[in-house]
Design an enzyme around this catalytic site. Structure first.
Site, PDB file in Angstrom:
ATOM      1  N   LEU A 264       0.637  -1.342   0.232  1.00 54.65           N
ATOM      2  CA  LEU A 264      -0.251  -0.140   0.030  1.00 54.65           C
ATOM      3  C   LEU A 264       0.794   1.277   0.007  1.00 54.65           C
ATOM      4  CD1 LEU A 264      -3.285  -0.463   1.905  1.00 54.65           C
ATOM      5  CD2 LEU A 264      -2.647  -0.821  -0.258  1.00 54.65           C
ATOM      6  N   ARG A 268       0.473   3.751  -2.207  1.00 48.02           N
ATOM      7  CA  ARG A 268       0.320   5.374  -2.112  1.00 48.02           C
ATOM      8  C   ARG A 268       1.251   6.417  -3.884  1.00 48.02           C
ATOM      9  NH1 ARG A 268      -0.644   3.560   3.909  1.00 48.02           N
ATOM     10  NH2 ARG A 268      -2.625   3.270   3.344  1.00 48.02           N
ATOM     11  N   PHE A 406      -9.273   5.088  -2.672  1.00 46.25           N
ATOM     12  CA  PHE A 406      -8.136   4.507  -2.645  1.00 46.25           C
ATOM     13  C   PHE A 406      -6.825   3.871  -2.243  1.00 46.25           C
ATOM     14  CE2 PHE A 406      -8.524   3.753  -7.915  1.00 46.25           C
ATOM     15  CZ  PHE A 406      -9.752   2.205  -7.299  1.00 46.25           C
ATOM     16  N   GLU A 407      -6.274   3.007  -1.471  1.00 40.92           N
ATOM     17  CA  GLU A 407      -5.028   2.946  -1.327  1.00 40.92           C
ATOM     18  C   GLU A 407      -5.262   3.279   0.364  1.00 40.92           C
ATOM     19  OE1 GLU A 407      -3.613   0.520  -2.338  1.00 40.92           O
ATOM     20  OE2 GLU A 407      -2.836   1.531  -4.736  1.00 40.92           O
ATOM     21  N   GLY A 408      -6.195   2.766   1.006  1.00 44.00           N
ATOM     22  CA  GLY A 408      -6.665   4.092   1.921  1.00 44.00           C
ATOM     23  C   GLY A 408      -7.024   5.126   1.691  1.00 44.00           C
TER      24      GLY A 408
END
Length: 576
Positions: A264, A268, A406-408
């Protein structure tokens, strides 16, 4: 504030770095990969975007495999596994170059990033030999199965289980994953599941597995009906008593958090590069429309408010680009002697990324919100036509919304960033941060960036005294502080790049951004201080100190933005 020859995660707040990596530093090899990506897009992707938008997955896979033939899905993968074995900057250049349509971009990213990287970084030699060449050629399409209906941001709460057989030859995998990019077209899934501990009183062991679609019990659901990304495959994926060979554990049992969170981190950073590529495409559409559209007897590109929008889009894109490649350079510096032939190559690469995990979160938040701003203003420039599906900006506007999830989510990343800053891994770094925070003064200097850092250090001292070591537990305060970190890192990234390139346009852009950033920092600082100061006298003293620190010369930002707009209107595209 001191200088440091070896930057570390978060050290930008207490040091005055002098160097940065920028697009102006691209080597001939970097420029060649940029040209190859551009040619691929023009001749292979662009002619097929309409078919891709209608979920013609045969076309999507054909385009993906064409990019694989050119090496574009395996820039980081070692040559012995069919990749190009290039550096991280090359991967970012490709990421940006394929982002002109988000539906294709997420498919490509799902293959090149969260698809192949878990195997590359955490796989055994046998797993790499078996899967990486087929992923590099896109013979196998990859997907990353982390999210569950009840475990989104809280990934470790996954309910999917993997129970080791009595003879220890395989695991029995059961559960469901949701919102899986490439879910309906993938051949190989990286799946995260809970392995029950031998002692029932112990917590289950979060573990990653490599799972093939062809195995009995693996299936995908119907394509989700999404707001955007209409051309990509997004489905649930189901696992019903799937026998996963024990040798398909990825990494170590109980250590699944390592591939989950470290993949992740790089994702990011890549997401901000994706955002930059999409922004460039949207800005070009906006410039073209503004020049051609006439109202009240002249081109709307001559109107001040249209020029303001085009300039502000350019400013934020320049800063995002500067941040993306700065972080890329910081990671690459940690990999200066790196080779995939190292026995622990995956760990070395992972640790270099992990060192700057906080910066990856800052860039992700900033880049995704820049994309949201740029697409929104693009629709506004187009007026009613921007709301119509015949115009590309309508699709881009819908597609852009997912980037903040997305991605957290950006909310999670705002909390994560502050938490990572306050809990440095190394004792010496923790001590150094504590010393700087304690000794920081609030005397303004002529260096606006240094003054902004003093604001952040003041807030850390005040909030620390009020909240102890639990700042991250107060979400509004932590998020506000992260916003200040973002503005500081953004200001500094733009400043370092402008100083290095010595281009007047970059200095103009940096000056306008800095003026706005200092105002944003003061707003967030007031919020934090109001929450942390019960004594009115103390509150006023700190507010006065912040106000003095963010004070700056008055700029004619209207004239400066017009100058920026004139440059991009003349170029017809993003240009600094």
């Amino acid at each position: 504030m001191s200088q440091t020859p070896t930057p570390s995660g978060g050290s930008f707040l207490i040091d005055n770095p002098q160097q940065t990596f920028t697009p102006e530093d691209f080597t001939p090899e970097h420029l060649a990969i940029a040209r190859a990506t551009d040619e691929f897009w023009k001749h292979e992707a662009a002619p097929n975007i309409e078919a891709i938008q209608h979920q013609d997955f045969d076309v999507l896979l054909r385009v993906l495999r064409k990019s694989a033939e050119l090496g574009l899905v395996a820039t980081l993968v070692p040559e012995k596994f069919g990749g190009m074995e290039m550096d991280l900057a090359s991967a970012m250049i490709v990421t940006e170059g394929v982002a002109r349509d988000a539906s294709y971009a997420v498919c490509h990213g799902g293959q090149a990033g969260i698809g192949a990287l878990p195997v590359l970084l955490f796989g055994t030699e046998q797993q790499k030999q078996k899967y990486l060449p087929r992923l590099a050629s896109a013979e196998m399409v990859a997907a990353y199965c982390l999210t569950e209906a009840q475990a989104g941001s809280d990934a470790l709460a996954a309910r999917t289980t993997a129970v080791l057989s009595a003879d220890q030859t395989h695991y029995l995998l059961n559960g469901q994953k949701v919102w899986i990019t490439n879910g309906g077209i993938a051949d190989l899934y990286t799946v995260f599941a809970q392995v029950p501990a031998e002692d029932p009183s112990q917590r289950p062991q979060f573990t990653a597995f490599l799972v093939e679609r062809i195995w009995p019990g693996v299936s995908s659901g119907a394509e989700e009906k999404k707001m955007g990304l209409k051309g990509s495959s997004t489905t649930s994926v189901y696992f019903d008593n799937v026998k996963v060979p024990a040798e398909n554990v990825l990494g170590e049992v109980g250590r699944g958090h390592l591939p989950a969170f470290n993949i992740l981190n790089i994702g990011r950073l890549k997401l901000a590069a994706f955002a930059q590529g999409e922004c460039k495409e949207v800005l070009a559409h906006s410039i073209r429309y503004a020049r051609e559209r006439r109202a009240f007897g002249k081109s709307i590109s001559e109107f001040g408010l249209i020029q303001h929008k085009l300039a502000e889009m350019t400013i934020r894109m320049f800063v995002n680009e500067s941040m993306v490649y700065r972080v890329t350079g910081l990671i690459q510096d940690r990999l200066s002697d790196f080779t995939w032939d190292l026995p622990d190559a995956g760990q070395v690469f992972m640790k270099a990324v992990q060192e700057f995990a906080m910066e990856c979160s800052l860039v992700k938040v900033f880049g995704s919100e820049v994309l949201g701003y740029v697409t929104d203003e693009a629709v506004q420039i187009h007026g009613g036509y921007g709301y119509h599906q015949d115009y590309a900006v309508e699709r881009a506007y819908r597609d852009a919304r997912i980037y903040r999830i997305f991605e957290g989510t950006n909310e999670i990343n705002r909390l994560v960033a502050t938490s990572m800053l306050l809990k440095p891994a190394k004792e010496t770094r923790r001590s150094r941060f504590a010393d700087v925070i304690e000794q920081a003064d609030t005397v303004p200097t002529t260096d606006l960036l240094s003054n902004a850092k003093k604001v952040a250090l003041l807030l850390l001292r005040v909030a620390g005294a009020k909240l102890g070591g639990k700042l991250e537990d107060h979400q509004e305060i932590a998020a506000a502080f992260t916003d200040i970190l973002i503005q500081i890192f953004a200001m500094e990234s733009a400043t370092l790049r402008a100083a290095k390139a010595k281009r007047e346009q970059m200095w103009i852009i940096t000056g306008v951004f800095t003026d706005d950033a200092l105002g944003a920092i003061e707003t967030r600082a007031r919020m934090v201080l109001a929450a942390c100061c019960e004594d009115e006298v103390e509150l006023k003293r700190h507010l006065d100190a912040v106000h003095r620190l963010v004070d700056r010369p008055v700029l004619d930002t209207i004239a400066l933005r017009r100058q920026i707009a004139e440059r991009v209107l003349e170029a017809g595209r993003y240009m600094v």
